[in-house]
Scaffold this active site. Structure first.
Site, PDB file in Angstrom:
ATOM      1  N   GLU A  97     -37.401 -63.391  23.488  1.00  0.00           N
ATOM      2  CA  GLU A  97     -37.372 -62.000  23.952  1.00  0.00           C
ATOM      3  C   GLU A  97     -37.390 -61.029  22.779  1.00  0.00           C
ATOM      4  O   GLU A  97     -36.946 -59.887  22.906  1.00  0.00           O
ATOM      5  CB  GLU A  97     -36.137 -61.756  24.824  1.00  0.00           C
ATOM      6  CG  GLU A  97     -34.807 -61.821  24.111  1.00  0.00           C
ATOM      7  CD  GLU A  97     -34.232 -63.233  23.979  1.00  0.00           C
ATOM      8  OE1 GLU A  97     -33.024 -63.344  23.720  1.00  0.00           O
ATOM      9  OE2 GLU A  97     -34.983 -64.213  24.129  1.00  0.00           O
ATOM     10  N   ASP A 101     -35.138 -56.490  20.553  1.00  0.00           N
ATOM     11  CA  ASP A 101     -34.567 -57.640  21.243  1.00  0.00           C
ATOM     12  C   ASP A 101     -34.129 -57.172  22.628  1.00  0.00           C
ATOM     13  O   ASP A 101     -33.406 -56.170  22.749  1.00  0.00           O
ATOM     14  CB  ASP A 101     -33.358 -58.151  20.444  1.00  0.00           C
ATOM     15  CG  ASP A 101     -32.948 -59.548  20.874  1.00  0.00           C
ATOM     16  OD1 ASP A 101     -33.443 -60.004  21.915  1.00  0.00           O
ATOM     17  OD2 ASP A 101     -32.129 -60.162  20.172  1.00  0.00           O
ATOM     18  N   ASN A 111     -32.647 -64.394  33.223  1.00  0.00           N
ATOM     19  CA  ASN A 111     -33.194 -65.701  33.598  1.00  0.00           C
ATOM     20  C   ASN A 111     -32.237 -66.465  34.497  1.00  0.00           C
ATOM     21  O   ASN A 111     -32.645 -67.089  35.482  1.00  0.00           O
ATOM     22  CB  ASN A 111     -33.490 -66.528  32.344  1.00  0.00           C
ATOM     23  CG  ASN A 111     -34.861 -66.235  31.754  1.00  0.00           C
ATOM     24  OD1 ASN A 111     -35.754 -65.763  32.451  1.00  0.00           O
ATOM     25  ND2 ASN A 111     -35.016 -66.496  30.476  1.00  0.00           N
ATOM     26  N   HIS A 117     -36.716 -67.907  35.939  1.00  0.00           N
ATOM     27  CA  HIS A 117     -37.616 -67.731  34.792  1.00  0.00           C
ATOM     28  C   HIS A 117     -38.896 -66.979  35.145  1.00  0.00           C
ATOM     29  O   HIS A 117     -39.505 -66.356  34.270  1.00  0.00           O
ATOM     30  CB  HIS A 117     -37.965 -69.102  34.193  1.00  0.00           C
ATOM     31  CG  HIS A 117     -36.820 -69.718  33.448  1.00  0.00           C
ATOM     32  ND1 HIS A 117     -36.521 -69.386  32.149  1.00  0.00           N
ATOM     33  CD2 HIS A 117     -35.874 -70.607  33.835  1.00  0.00           C
ATOM     34  CE1 HIS A 117     -35.460 -70.070  31.750  1.00  0.00           C
ATOM     35  NE2 HIS A 117     -35.041 -70.821  32.762  1.00  0.00           N
ATOM     36  N   ARG A 157     -39.133 -43.412  22.264  1.00  0.00           N
ATOM     37  CA  ARG A 157     -40.074 -43.469  23.379  1.00  0.00           C
ATOM     38  C   ARG A 157     -40.072 -44.859  24.022  1.00  0.00           C
ATOM     39  O   ARG A 157     -40.084 -44.981  25.245  1.00  0.00           O
ATOM     40  CB  ARG A 157     -41.479 -43.095  22.888  1.00  0.00           C
ATOM     41  CG  ARG A 157     -42.517 -43.105  24.006  1.00  0.00           C
ATOM     42  CD  ARG A 157     -43.756 -42.313  23.636  1.00  0.00           C
ATOM     43  NE  ARG A 157     -44.436 -42.847  22.475  1.00  0.00           N
ATOM     44  CZ  ARG A 157     -44.604 -42.187  21.327  1.00  0.00           C
ATOM     45  NH1 ARG A 157     -44.119 -40.954  21.187  1.00  0.00           N
ATOM     46  NH2 ARG A 157     -45.253 -42.726  20.315  1.00  0.00           N
ATOM     47  N   ASP A 172     -40.149 -63.997  32.937  1.00  0.00           N
ATOM     48  CA  ASP A 172     -41.490 -63.853  32.361  1.00  0.00           C
ATOM     49  C   ASP A 172     -42.109 -62.510  32.728  1.00  0.00           C
ATOM     50  O   ASP A 172     -42.780 -61.873  31.903  1.00  0.00           O
ATOM     51  CB  ASP A 172     -42.398 -64.987  32.848  1.00  0.00           C
ATOM     52  CG  ASP A 172     -42.079 -66.310  32.183  1.00  0.00           C
ATOM     53  OD1 ASP A 172     -41.285 -66.331  31.222  1.00  0.00           O
ATOM     54  OD2 ASP A 172     -42.627 -67.350  32.633  1.00  0.00           O
TER      55      ASP A 172
END
Length: 202
Positions: free
Chosen positions: A142, A99, A107, A112, A162, A116
């Protein structure tokens, strides 16, 4: 070519019996007519067939792939991961559930379009941090998930770290150097008898 061979064969049989004196001329005329009529028709139908095939491929991709990140979508992730777990060759695996931290503030602050771009870069980071045999997906907003095939605890922790480290480069890639972009990663190793839903809930 099939049309020409077919037409010329019929001409050869028919005119060879009834009009043998002008057989070569008729063969030539038959070939010209077949090419003149058959080629445009063949080209038209083949072109339509190609359009349909391309459209089908696009629809299939749209149904399986997340349009923003080019990772698998939620539906594809569940289908393919469940198929892997259900196969006789499957021995062990793990799920990473990711997440993006404080994504709403990105945002709200940058818009936005930047949001994106961040998700796109996160998808690229995830894809480049795992093996081709592993399965990565954006499963909503997300949130991302990765199914690691044939991965025990140590390998899973290695991949998760990683990914976490590589996420540091996302802000530079999208041009927001003053904002740290991080992810929270939940890890669950696949246990005997567990379904994919069980693992994601854990």
């Amino acid at each position: 070519m099939a049309a020409i061979i077919g037409a010329d064969t019929l001409t050869l049989v028919f005119y060879g019996i009834f009009f043998a004196d002008r057989l070569l001329l008729d063969l030539f005329v038959t070939t010209v007519i077949t090419v003149a009529v058959g080629f445009p028709l063949g080209y038209f139908f083949l072109r339509q067939q190609l359009k349909l095939a391309l459209m089908a491929a696009k629809l299939d991709r749209a149904a399986r792939i997340d349009h923003l990140t080019s990772l698998a979508n939620r539906k594809t992730f569940f289908e393919e991961a469940e198929a892997i777990v259900g196969s006789e060759a499957f021995k062990e695996g793990a799920v990473l559930f990711m997440d993006a931290d404080h994504f709403k503030s990105i945002n709200d602050t940058f818009g936005h379009a930047i949001g994106d771009a961040v998700l796109q870069e996160m998808g690229s980071v995830i894809r480049s941090s795992i093996r081709e045999s592993d399965l990565a997906a954006r499963i909503g907003g997300e949130e991302f998930a990765v199914f690691l095939v044939e991965a025990g605890r140590d390998k899973t922790l290695e991949v998760a770290e990683r990914i976490r480290q590589n996420m540091r480069g996302v802000r530079r890639a999208v041009g927001i150097e003053d904002r740290e972009i991080t992810v929270s990663i939940g890890i669950c190793l696949h246990g005997p008898g567990q379904t994919l839903d069980d693992i994601l809930l854990r």
